[in-house]
Every structure is written in C-alpha cells, then in structure tokens.
Scaffold this motif. Sequence first.
Motif, PDB file in Angstrom:
ATOM      1  N   LYS A 101     -42.471  30.548  -9.361  1.00  0.00           N
ATOM      2  CA  LYS A 101     -42.677  29.264 -10.040  1.00  0.00           C
ATOM      3  C   LYS A 101     -43.930  28.545  -9.571  1.00  0.00           C
ATOM      4  O   LYS A 101     -44.597  27.855 -10.341  1.00  0.00           O
ATOM      5  CB  LYS A 101     -41.459  28.353  -9.881  1.00  0.00           C
ATOM      6  N   CYS A 127     -34.506  28.202 -11.756  1.00  0.00           N
ATOM      7  CA  CYS A 127     -33.031  28.224 -11.657  1.00  0.00           C
ATOM      8  C   CYS A 127     -32.506  29.638 -11.899  1.00  0.00           C
ATOM      9  O   CYS A 127     -31.866  29.904 -12.931  1.00  0.00           O
ATOM     10  CB  CYS A 127     -32.416  27.224 -12.632  1.00  0.00           C
ATOM     11  N   ASN A 153     -33.105  22.265  -7.585  1.00  0.00           N
ATOM     12  CA  ASN A 153     -33.272  22.800  -6.231  1.00  0.00           C
ATOM     13  C   ASN A 153     -31.938  22.757  -5.499  1.00  0.00           C
ATOM     14  O   ASN A 153     -31.384  21.678  -5.268  1.00  0.00           O
ATOM     15  CB  ASN A 153     -34.332  21.998  -5.483  1.00  0.00           C
ATOM     16  N   THR A 155     -31.190  23.627  -2.370  1.00  0.00           N
ATOM     17  CA  THR A 155     -31.246  23.136  -0.986  1.00  0.00           C
ATOM     18  C   THR A 155     -31.061  21.626  -0.940  1.00  0.00           C
ATOM     19  O   THR A 155     -30.222  21.106  -0.199  1.00  0.00           O
ATOM     20  CB  THR A 155     -32.592  23.505  -0.344  1.00  0.00           C
ATOM     21  N   SER A 156     -31.843  20.905  -1.738  1.00  0.00           N
ATOM     22  CA  SER A 156     -31.740  19.451  -1.729  1.00  0.00           C
ATOM     23  C   SER A 156     -30.378  19.002  -2.251  1.00  0.00           C
ATOM     24  O   SER A 156     -29.800  18.027  -1.739  1.00  0.00           O
ATOM     25  CB  SER A 156     -32.862  18.829  -2.564  1.00  0.00           C
ATOM     26  N   ASN A 157     -29.841  19.705  -3.244  1.00  0.00           N
ATOM     27  CA  ASN A 157     -28.534  19.307  -3.771  1.00  0.00           C
ATOM     28  C   ASN A 157     -27.434  19.524  -2.745  1.00  0.00           C
ATOM     29  O   ASN A 157     -26.497  18.732  -2.646  1.00  0.00           O
ATOM     30  CB  ASN A 157     -28.220  20.072  -5.057  1.00  0.00           C
ATOM     31  N   ASP A 190     -38.753  22.335  -0.615  1.00  0.00           N
ATOM     32  CA  ASP A 190     -37.448  22.004  -1.193  1.00  0.00           C
ATOM     33  C   ASP A 190     -37.159  20.509  -1.097  1.00  0.00           C
ATOM     34  O   ASP A 190     -36.742  19.890  -2.076  1.00  0.00           O
ATOM     35  CB  ASP A 190     -36.333  22.782  -0.484  1.00  0.00           C
ATOM     36  N   ASP A 195     -40.816  22.014  -5.103  1.00  0.00           N
ATOM     37  CA  ASP A 195     -40.174  23.156  -5.762  1.00  0.00           C
ATOM     38  C   ASP A 195     -39.627  22.752  -7.126  1.00  0.00           C
ATOM     39  O   ASP A 195     -39.826  23.446  -8.132  1.00  0.00           O
ATOM     40  CB  ASP A 195     -39.051  23.701  -4.870  1.00  0.00           C
ATOM     41  N   SER A 196     -38.966  21.610  -7.182  1.00  0.00           N
ATOM     42  CA  SER A 196     -38.439  21.119  -8.463  1.00  0.00           C
ATOM     43  C   SER A 196     -39.566  20.813  -9.435  1.00  0.00           C
ATOM     44  O   SER A 196     -39.446  21.050 -10.644  1.00  0.00           O
ATOM     45  CB  SER A 196     -37.593  19.861  -8.235  1.00  0.00           C
ATOM     46  N   LYS A 199     -40.909  23.891 -11.224  1.00  0.00           N
ATOM     47  CA  LYS A 199     -39.996  24.327 -12.278  1.00  0.00           C
ATOM     48  C   LYS A 199     -40.068  23.400 -13.493  1.00  0.00           C
ATOM     49  O   LYS A 199     -40.053  23.864 -14.637  1.00  0.00           O
ATOM     50  CB  LYS A 199     -38.569  24.384 -11.723  1.00  0.00           C
ATOM     51  N   ASN A 276     -27.308  24.611  -9.346  1.00  0.00           N
ATOM     52  CA  ASN A 276     -28.289  23.978 -10.227  1.00  0.00           C
ATOM     53  C   ASN A 276     -27.639  23.657 -11.562  1.00  0.00           C
ATOM     54  O   ASN A 276     -26.640  24.281 -11.945  1.00  0.00           O
ATOM     55  CB  ASN A 276     -29.475  24.899 -10.482  1.00  0.00           C
ATOM     56  N   GLY A 294     -28.920  28.648  -8.481  1.00  0.00           N
ATOM     57  CA  GLY A 294     -30.360  28.528  -8.638  1.00  0.00           C
ATOM     58  C   GLY A 294     -31.142  29.566  -7.868  1.00  0.00           C
ATOM     59  O   GLY A 294     -32.338  29.744  -8.108  1.00  0.00           O
TER      60      GLY A 294
END
Length: 445
Positions: A101, A127, A153, A155-157, A190, A195-196, A199, A276, A294
């Motif tokens: 990405k 994702c 993402n 990791t963050s979620n 992340d 990263d988001s 995408k 995701n 994801g």
Amino acid sequence: MKTINVAIIGVGVVGTSVIKTLQDNQDIISARTGVKIIPKLGIARNIKNKYVNIPLSTNLDDALENPEIDMIVELVGGVDLPFQIALKALTNKKSFVTANKAMLAYHRYELETQRQGTPIGFEASVCGGIPIIKILRDGLCANHILSIRGIMNGTSNYILTQMSHTNADFEVALKQAQNLGYAEADPTLDINGSDSAHKLLILSSLAYGIHAKVEDIIIEGIEGLIPEDIQFAKEHDYAIKLLGIAKKQDNELDLRVHLCMIPKDSMLAKVDGAMNAISVIGDKVGEGLYYGAGAGGSETASSVISDIMEIARNKTAPMLGYVSNSQSLEQVVMLAPKEKISSRYYVRLKVNDKPGVLSIIANILAIWGISIQSLIQRNANENSYANQHEIQHKKSQQNQNLESVFLLLSTHICCETQIQGALKELYNLQEVLEKPFMIRIEQLT
C-alpha cells in the motif's frame, strides 16, 4: 491446459503462504481458472531457513529477466525498491501483483501510465482479508460513491479496544499488541495514521478517480489518547475509532485520517480487536459494511492469489477503475482544502485550577466563533501522557502550589480553521499546562 509461472519476490510470512496455497490448492485453482498456476521461483534477501519447496534466489533479475516467468508477485515492502521492481516487470511485459500500500500510495498513477495493458493486481494492499478493491472497482461500479469510512488498521484498533474495554493505558495496550504480533517492533506507521492514509488514498482513486497525495490530506494517529478521553466518549454515548474518511459533497472530496468519536450503536463502533471494517455508501445501493481481518499471512495471501487468478482468467479491468481515454473524474471531483472541513470537536485541556480560567477559555473560543455544547471538569492525573518537561516549565513561571484539572469539552459544528486557531491561542495561555488534545466527532450520516 495453459500454464502461468509465478515468481514471488519476498518469501516472508505472506510469500510463504502464497507459495503453499498455490501448491496445496492447485486443483481447485485450476478448476476455477482453467489455467495451471505454478510458483516457479522465490526471491529473498536471505534464502536460509525458508521452508518452501521451490527454487530460491537472492538475485531479482533471476525473476525479472527470466523469459519463463509470466507474473511477478511483490511482497517486500517499502516504496522505492518495489516501485523499481514494478517498472521492470511491466517493461518486460510480466503481470504484476502487489500487497504494497505504501508504494501504491505514492506511485499508483505512474504504474497505471506505464503498464500499457499489462495487468496489475493489488487487492491485498488494503485490508487484506476484505475484497474491498473488487467491491469498489466491480461490485459497486454502477454507483456514485457518496462516502467511505473505515477502520483500516488492526494494530490501532486493537489498542483502542483495549483502552476502552480494559481501561489499559496507551503504552500497556501497545505492548500487548506487540506481544500478540499485531504491532511491529516499530509501530510508528500504524499508530500515527500513515498506514491507514496509504489505504485511503488507494480507495479514493478507485471510488473517485482522484490523484490525492499523502501531503494533501489530514493524517493524525492515536498517540496522546488517555483514559479521560475514553471516559468522556462513553458518557456521551460515543466510541473512539481511528477512521479513514472520504466524503463527497457536490464536486469536492473530503479526505482525512484521524481519531473520531462515533455513536456507540453504529456498526463501525462495534468493530473490536485487530479487525478491519469499511462502510461504503453508494447512491443506488445505500450503505454496506465490509468486515474482516486486515492482515495475517493466510488472509493476505488469499487476496494476493485472488489477483493471480483474476489475471489468469484474462480479466481486463482498468487498474484504478476508470478507462484512460474517458473524461477524467479529476476534472470533476476536487480535493477539498483541509481548512474547509467542518465538524463537532472534543477538546481536552489541562489547566490550573483557579478562578477565571474557564472564562478566559470560553472567551477565546467565542472570539473564534466556537460555542461549547458540553463541559466536564475532572482532576488531572499527573501520570498522564503529557509532556512533563513542558508542564514543569510552564508551572515554574507561576504558582507552584496550584492544582491542575482537566477541562473536557465538546463543541457545536465549526470549521477546521476555527478550531485550529483557537487551540493555538489556548496553548499560548500560561493557565494551559500542556498542548490541547482534540478529537473530531463524526456523526456517520
């Protein structure tokens, strides 16, 4: 039966899974494509301890210059080297599949220009376990896309879920994510939103035909979030998520990545852990939510192989969703300036607990045309993730014995210029002890 020979550049977790899946499921893959797809060669920086039963090499040209190789699968990561690999593959008329990405965020339009009809697949770039590329390019291709909002993402979620459900501090939740393999040793891309953003830029090209760049959009991460923010959200029936957002209003497109407070009963608010989810609203189909893993070796490999199979079927579709000789939608859809974004906002201020401070703050907000919708005062935790040196420096210039409190407030709708101007002015007050922390409140309507 026709045979397609594939070289996999990058034999890590995903690359190994691609090779093994192509071999283990060769019967069903051939039955569904009418083509025999053979993983012919693997390229890796270090070929020791690679448990695959195909030839391996450290030389990229063994794949890129080999006339027996029909397709290149790039899984090495990074930006510059993968872009050069892609260009060389396309020059040599080899189909190209990537999960990268970051490279596509910077170079997707250059690849579209250079490919000259050679197929490119990149389903795994966004994702991994959700076929969102095909959904936008094929499944929803008859719709005008009104909005895209997504948790992009894992990791963050995961970190946000732990902070919300277990009251874990940010650093504790991050360490848990690393121990479980959800976060890299260096999780910067992340947690800072990059990263988001990569995408989101890819999805915006597919949905709107717009060539936005990383530096063109708001990108904020999850750093700085503390339990007081989580508690405020809960008390106001919100959940906090890191969202990638694309919203079309008339001929302007609003693109951004940042923390959002969203209604706790919304579908996106219920997406927890490392999962995701992407919400897409089309003008004809309405809203659809696409949910799944994801990342992960087998999940990402599944998307990579779906691209390989689509190319094997001789399916030809515009790489970024629009034929090159049609009227460019970029002439119709323009990127909205960052400062024009409007929202409600949540703001956390750490201030001296003394008479008159609230009046000073309210006056500054009023000067910027911002009205307060709700306000809560809480005792401040001295161990919060503030810049302690900065706090002590400010405190040294005033009464050291003053207690500090958090002022947690939400605003009515205002624009980005207003809130940023007000926050800058508030930060300069001696009574404000650390940089104000802000989260946008997204209504999802």
